[in-house]
Design an enzyme around this catalytic site. Structure first.
Site, PDB file in Angstrom:
ATOM      1  CB  SER A 144      -1.034  -0.094   1.299  1.00  0.00           C
ATOM      2  OG  SER A 144      -1.643   1.313   1.313  1.00  0.00           O
ATOM      3  CE1 TYR A 161      -4.287  -2.340   4.381  1.00  0.00           C
ATOM      4  CE2 TYR A 161      -3.444   0.006   4.101  1.00  0.00           C
ATOM      5  CZ  TYR A 161      -3.969  -1.000   3.632  1.00  0.00           C
ATOM      6  OH  TYR A 161      -4.221  -1.113   2.297  1.00  0.00           O
TER       7      TYR A 161
END
Length: 253
Positions: A144, A161
């Site tokens: 990401s 995350y």
């Protein structure tokens, strides 16, 4: 048909970007194993409508037993494994909530790392023996772009995350050399903000504005799907150990 008859596993293929990755690979002629814990019927139908031979499998990527069986059944069905797209992951779309340091729920922390990080590693380890035996293969791990902008965004309060996705880049770098001796490429793709939850994906012209992007728009699924397809072609055979940002220039690397 750049991927004619190549066999590629796509995890997290039931919806969102995973579905678009799978359909794009199908459009390029790949034969596909689709893996997810969710219902794969729609993605399967869309890929078959594009002419692909499809093996849908219910797989929890955090389970070593499931990932080993995924690779075994793929090889049994198609006779080889040319690619793995490690896309499965837990995001805010799956109930992950932003939380400050002391408010992080450790049960969720463990689940996020089990799927995003352990799942990536187990997928690599499951397909590796087959790729080593055939002397070729490509593994694409999805990280990401949030890992590069945590100091100036809401992702600063999404440590589980961002941490799990940062680890994916490290895994890619750590295994690229070992697998490279068998002609296996390992690459990380780090998407930026991308619209992925609409039933009919937006075109680039319809994409939401993104003032921090050099291209002034948010990404759309096709921005990523084309890159994913390219990485499984022979034209990408000399790319390994890298992190490729697909973010419209929001961050540079």
């Amino acid at each position: 048909m750049l991927l004619q008859d190549r066999v590629i596993i796509v995890t997290g293929a039931a919806s969102g970007l995973g579905r678009r990755y799978a359909t794009r690979l199908a459009e390029e002629g790949a034969r596909l194993t689709l893996a997810d814990i969710a219902d794969l019927s729609k993605t399967t139908s869309l890929c078959e409508a594009r002419g692909a031979e499809v093996l849908p499998l219910r797989v929890d990527v955090s389970s070593e037993e499931d990932t080993l069986e995924m690779a075994r059944q793929t090889h049994e069905r198609f006779g080889r494994i040319d690619g793995l797209l490690n896309n499965a992951g837990i995001t805010t779309r799956h109930g992950l909530e932003y939380a400050s340091l002391m408010d992080v729920d450790m049960t969720m922390w463990d689940r996020v790392f089990a799927v995003n990080t352990r799942g990536t590693f187990l997928g690599i380890r499951a397909v590796y023996p087959y790729m080593r035996e055939q002397g070729s293969g490509t593994i694409v791990n999805v990280s990401s772009g949030s890992t590069l902008r945590i100091a100036r965004s809401a992702n600063a309060t999404n440590v589980q995350y961002v941490g799990s996705k940062s680890a994916i880049t490290g895994i890619t770098r750590a295994v690229a050399r070992e697998l490279g001796q068998y002609n296996i490429n390992v690459v990380t793709v780090a998407p930026g903000n991308t619209t992925s939850d609409t039933e009919e994906p937006l075109s680039a012209e319809e994409a939401y504005p993104e003032p921090e992007s050099s291209l002034l728009r948010r990404g759309v699924p096709d921005d990523l799907a084309g890159v994913m397809a390219f990485l499984f072609t022979d034209d990408a055979r000399f790319i390994s150990g890298q992190m490729i940002l697909v973010n419209g220039g929001r961050e540079t690397w």
